[in-house]
Design a protein around this motif. Structure first.
Motif, PDB file in Angstrom:
ATOM      1  N   THR A 227       0.837  -1.193   0.000  1.00  0.00           N
ATOM      2  CA  THR A 227       0.000   0.000   0.000  1.00  0.00           C
ATOM      3  C   THR A 227       0.876   1.248   0.000  1.00  0.00           C
ATOM      4  O   THR A 227       1.918   1.301   0.650  1.00  0.00           O
ATOM      5  N   GLY A 228       0.439   2.237  -0.765  1.00  0.00           N
ATOM      6  CA  GLY A 228       1.053   3.564  -0.752  1.00  0.00           C
ATOM      7  C   GLY A 228      -0.070   4.570  -0.679  1.00  0.00           C
ATOM      8  O   GLY A 228      -0.571   5.026  -1.713  1.00  0.00           O
ATOM      9  N   ILE A 229      -0.495   4.883   0.533  1.00  0.00           N
ATOM     10  CA  ILE A 229      -1.719   5.661   0.754  1.00  0.00           C
ATOM     11  C   ILE A 229      -1.386   6.936   1.519  1.00  0.00           C
ATOM     12  O   ILE A 229      -0.812   6.897   2.606  1.00  0.00           O
ATOM     13  N   GLY A 230      -1.753   8.077   0.933  1.00  0.00           N
ATOM     14  CA  GLY A 230      -1.607   9.355   1.609  1.00  0.00           C
ATOM     15  C   GLY A 230      -0.173   9.800   1.771  1.00  0.00           C
ATOM     16  O   GLY A 230       0.689   9.525   0.920  1.00  0.00           O
ATOM     17  N   HIS A 231       0.101  10.491   2.865  1.00  0.00           N
ATOM     18  CA  HIS A 231       1.437  10.986   3.174  1.00  0.00           C
ATOM     19  C   HIS A 231       2.057  10.143   4.288  1.00  0.00           C
ATOM     20  O   HIS A 231       1.429   9.205   4.799  1.00  0.00           O
ATOM     21  N   GLU A 232       3.278  10.482   4.665  1.00  0.00           N
ATOM     22  CA  GLU A 232       3.995   9.700   5.669  1.00  0.00           C
ATOM     23  C   GLU A 232       3.266   9.650   7.005  1.00  0.00           C
ATOM     24  O   GLU A 232       3.344   8.663   7.734  1.00  0.00           O
ATOM     25  N   VAL A 233       2.562  10.718   7.356  1.00  0.00           N
ATOM     26  CA  VAL A 233       1.904  10.767   8.666  1.00  0.00           C
ATOM     27  C   VAL A 233       0.588   9.998   8.687  1.00  0.00           C
ATOM     28  O   VAL A 233       0.034   9.736   9.757  1.00  0.00           O
ATOM     29  N   ASP A 234       0.071   9.639   7.524  1.00  0.00           N
ATOM     30  CA  ASP A 234      -1.224   8.965   7.450  1.00  0.00           C
ATOM     31  C   ASP A 234      -1.062   7.473   7.730  1.00  0.00           C
ATOM     32  O   ASP A 234      -0.130   6.833   7.255  1.00  0.00           O
ATOM     33  N   GLU A 235      -2.001   6.932   8.503  1.00  0.00           N
ATOM     34  CA  GLU A 235      -2.033   5.491   8.766  1.00  0.00           C
ATOM     35  C   GLU A 235      -3.456   5.004   8.585  1.00  0.00           C
ATOM     36  O   GLU A 235      -4.406   5.617   9.062  1.00  0.00           O
ATOM     37  N   SER A 236      -3.591   3.893   7.873  1.00  0.00           N
ATOM     38  CA  SER A 236      -4.900   3.317   7.655  1.00  0.00           C
ATOM     39  C   SER A 236      -4.871   1.852   8.058  1.00  0.00           C
ATOM     40  O   SER A 236      -3.809   1.234   8.174  1.00  0.00           O
ATOM     41  N   LEU A 237      -6.042   1.279   8.243  1.00  0.00           N
ATOM     42  CA  LEU A 237      -6.124  -0.147   8.557  1.00  0.00           C
ATOM     43  C   LEU A 237      -5.722  -0.995   7.363  1.00  0.00           C
ATOM     44  O   LEU A 237      -5.229  -2.116   7.533  1.00  0.00           O
ATOM     45  N   CYS A 238      -5.886  -0.465   6.151  1.00  0.00           N
ATOM     46  CA  CYS A 238      -5.396  -1.176   4.968  1.00  0.00           C
ATOM     47  C   CYS A 238      -3.874  -1.301   5.010  1.00  0.00           C
ATOM     48  O   CYS A 238      -3.315  -2.319   4.609  1.00  0.00           O
ATOM     49  N   ASP A 239      -3.198  -0.251   5.514  1.00  0.00           N
ATOM     50  CA  ASP A 239      -1.749  -0.326   5.686  1.00  0.00           C
ATOM     51  C   ASP A 239      -1.376  -1.460   6.637  1.00  0.00           C
ATOM     52  O   ASP A 239      -0.436  -2.218   6.398  1.00  0.00           O
ATOM     53  N   LEU A 240      -2.111  -1.554   7.736  1.00  0.00           N
ATOM     54  CA  LEU A 240      -1.801  -2.576   8.734  1.00  0.00           C
ATOM     55  C   LEU A 240      -2.052  -3.985   8.200  1.00  0.00           C
ATOM     56  O   LEU A 240      -1.399  -4.942   8.619  1.00  0.00           O
ATOM     57  N   ALA A 241      -3.003  -4.121   7.277  1.00  0.00           N
ATOM     58  CA  ALA A 241      -3.332  -5.439   6.729  1.00  0.00           C
ATOM     59  C   ALA A 241      -2.412  -5.838   5.581  1.00  0.00           C
ATOM     60  O   ALA A 241      -2.278  -7.025   5.275  1.00  0.00           O
ATOM     61  N   ALA A 242      -1.778  -4.859   4.941  1.00  0.00           N
ATOM     62  CA  ALA A 242      -0.939  -5.142   3.769  1.00  0.00           C
ATOM     63  C   ALA A 242       0.336  -5.878   4.168  1.00  0.00           C
ATOM     64  O   ALA A 242       0.778  -5.840   5.313  1.00  0.00           O
ATOM     65  N   ASP A 243       0.944  -6.544   3.189  1.00  0.00           N
ATOM     66  CA  ASP A 243       2.211  -7.242   3.429  1.00  0.00           C
ATOM     67  C   ASP A 243       3.364  -6.255   3.566  1.00  0.00           C
ATOM     68  O   ASP A 243       4.266  -6.451   4.369  1.00  0.00           O
ATOM     69  N   VAL A 244       3.331  -5.207   2.743  1.00  0.00           N
ATOM     70  CA  VAL A 244       4.382  -4.194   2.765  1.00  0.00           C
ATOM     71  C   VAL A 244       3.715  -2.827   2.737  1.00  0.00           C
ATOM     72  O   VAL A 244       2.758  -2.614   1.986  1.00  0.00           O
ATOM     73  N   VAL A 245       4.230  -1.887   3.543  1.00  0.00           N
ATOM     74  CA  VAL A 245       3.644  -0.551   3.617  1.00  0.00           C
ATOM     75  C   VAL A 245       4.654   0.475   3.144  1.00  0.00           C
ATOM     76  O   VAL A 245       5.795   0.509   3.616  1.00  0.00           O
ATOM     77  N   ALA A 246       4.238   1.317   2.204  1.00  0.00           N
ATOM     78  CA  ALA A 246       5.048   2.448   1.756  1.00  0.00           C
ATOM     79  C   ALA A 246       4.426   3.722   2.295  1.00  0.00           C
ATOM     80  O   ALA A 246       3.207   3.799   2.494  1.00  0.00           O
ATOM     81  N   SER A 247       5.250   4.727   2.514  1.00  0.00           N
ATOM     82  CA  SER A 247       4.743   5.961   3.116  1.00  0.00           C
ATOM     83  C   SER A 247       3.934   6.796   2.133  1.00  0.00           C
ATOM     84  O   SER A 247       3.038   7.536   2.541  1.00  0.00           O
ATOM     85  N   THR A 248       4.237   6.698   0.847  1.00  0.00           N
ATOM     86  CA  THR A 248       3.557   7.475  -0.196  1.00  0.00           C
ATOM     87  C   THR A 248       3.508   6.635  -1.476  1.00  0.00           C
ATOM     88  O   THR A 248       4.210   5.623  -1.579  1.00  0.00           O
ATOM     89  N   PRO A 249       2.728   7.035  -2.482  1.00  0.00           N
ATOM     90  CA  PRO A 249       2.768   6.331  -3.767  1.00  0.00           C
ATOM     91  C   PRO A 249       4.166   6.313  -4.385  1.00  0.00           C
ATOM     92  O   PRO A 249       4.595   5.291  -4.933  1.00  0.00           O
ATOM     93  N   SER A 250       4.879   7.435  -4.302  1.00  0.00           N
ATOM     94  CA  SER A 250       6.239   7.478  -4.856  1.00  0.00           C
ATOM     95  C   SER A 250       7.155   6.502  -4.130  1.00  0.00           C
ATOM     96  O   SER A 250       7.979   5.816  -4.751  1.00  0.00           O
ATOM     97  N   ASN A 251       7.015   6.420  -2.817  1.00  0.00           N
ATOM     98  CA  ASN A 251       7.825   5.483  -2.035  1.00  0.00           C
ATOM     99  C   ASN A 251       7.492   4.043  -2.394  1.00  0.00           C
ATOM    100  O   ASN A 251       8.379   3.175  -2.411  1.00  0.00           O
ATOM    101  N   ALA A 252       6.229   3.760  -2.704  1.00  0.00           N
ATOM    102  CA  ALA A 252       5.846   2.413  -3.133  1.00  0.00           C
ATOM    103  C   ALA A 252       6.560   2.039  -4.431  1.00  0.00           C
ATOM    104  O   ALA A 252       7.050   0.917  -4.586  1.00  0.00           O
TER     105      ALA A 252
END
Length: 366
Positions: A227-252
């Motif tokens: 997941t690459g959702i929002g900005h670095e400060v944003d946290e979602s439950l989708c992030d917690l469920a994903a295998d790998v979490v990126a801080s932003t789309p560019s970081n993904a």
């Protein structure tokens, strides 16, 4: 004026519902929850109110994808209905918390529930596959986050096969669209990883990524999800469920690809390292075998000297057998048939003589 048509109660109720469904198909209303309750484990009832008015709402529990409590501010997509008992009610098709306080409360409640189930456990996480050649993307192709993701993807490596499932990434229909996209990629099994991409936005914009059904779909995916959702400060439950979490789309995009410049620099550095290692090894071997090399060199030199001496000896022998050298010592060379009366040629060091044979005598050996 006399009425032109007389309705039965049931017919009137049906006509009212038909008119309201047509006039308010999928209408969205925002308000505060009051008197929230669940009957028989499957029927949800609550009032939706503001400062001046209140209206009753009904929905099935399976459609409830965010934890709700009294006092939460929500946005609901409803169909107005007149019940058989003459009560006006709203049948809820979808519901989502809005506002920072309600979103945070709903987030914490659902996070605890899913954490207790083990849905976010680290042992469930899978690494990104390597080498990576096929990527599935779930995003809005019109969003800036998607454009940033693709830009970085192509700049860093390129040549990847990308499949895109265009979805809305905010609003009340977004979760179901993304769930269908996840199902599509999993059923086809043509990609190695699924990237769920969404750029920055307000808490309300990102609320869809706390939808319970979407969170569970990500956790259940057979294909690893980043997941690459929002900005670095944003946290979602989708992030917690994903295998790998990126801080932003560019970081993904950065996490999914190698940097070609870094790879080139790494290759050059490795070639230089190997070259230095080989030179060092050669020097070490030369130092270790210097004595042996000297001994072999001496043997080769001695062998060459012996061969030269043998050649000189053969040259001397050949020189002794040279007819000119024999003549120089006073000998003569006679050629021709050695019979009485024949003329033979006598060659000396200084002359050639023709002579006639008059007598032949046997020579006794001494």
């Amino acid at each position: 004026m006399e009425p032109t048509q007389v309705y039965s109660v049931s017919d009137f109720q049906a006509v009212c519902n038909q008119i309201m469904e047509t006039a308010f198909s999928g209408v969205v209303i925002e308000g505060e929850i009051a008197s929230f309750k669940v009957n028989q484990g499957k029927f949800v009832f609550f009032d939706l109110k503001d400062e001046q008015s209140s209206v009753g709402c009904f929905m099935m529990k399976f459609a409830l994808r965010f934890p709700l409590e009294d006092g939460m501010k929500v946005r609901v997509r409803v169909v107005p209905k007149l019940t058989n008992w003459g009560k006006f009610s709203l049948t809820v098709q979808a519901i989502m918390p809005v506002g920072e306080g309600s979103l945070k409360k709903s987030f914490e409640l659902l996070k605890k529930k899913l954490t207790d189930e083990g849905l976010f456990a680290l042992e469930r996480k899978r690494p990104l596959p390597t080498p990576l050649t096929k990527i599935g993307i779930i995003s809005s192709t019109q969003a800036a986050g998607y454009a940033d993701f693709c830009k970085i993807l192509n700049e860093r490596w390129g040549g990847l096969e990308v499949q895109v499932a265009h979805c809305q990434v905010q609003g009340m229909v977004a979760a179901d669209q993304m769930i269908r996209a996840l199902k599509y990629f999993n059923e086809r099994s043509e990609v190695q990883v699924i990237a769920v991409i969404r750029g920055g936005g307000s808490a309300d914009d990102l609320a869809v990524f706390n939808d319970e059904a979407l969170v569970r779909a990500i956790a259940a995916s057979k294909i690893p999800v980043i997941t690459g959702i929002g900005h670095e400060v944003d946290e979602s439950l989708c992030d917690l469920a994903a295998d790998v979490v990126a801080s932003t789309p560019s970081n993904a995009a950065q996490m999914l690809t190698r940097d070609r410049n870094e790879v080139i620099a790494s290759c050059r550095s490795e070639v230089k390292r190997i070259n230095n290692l080989l030179n060092t090894k050669i020097d070490e071997l030369l130092i270790q075998n210097r004595g042996e090399i000297g001994r072999v060199a001496q043997q080769i030199t001695a062998k060459i000297t012996n061969i030269e001496q043998e050649i000189q000896a053969q040259v001397k022998i050949l020189a002794q057998l040279n007819p000119e050298n024999v003549l120089a010592r006073g000998y003569a060379l006679v050629t021709g048939d050695l019979d009485i009366g024949n003329v033979v040629k006598i060659t000396t060091n200084k002359a050639e003589i023709d002579a006639k044979i008059e007598k032949i005598s046997e020579r006794s050996a001494k």
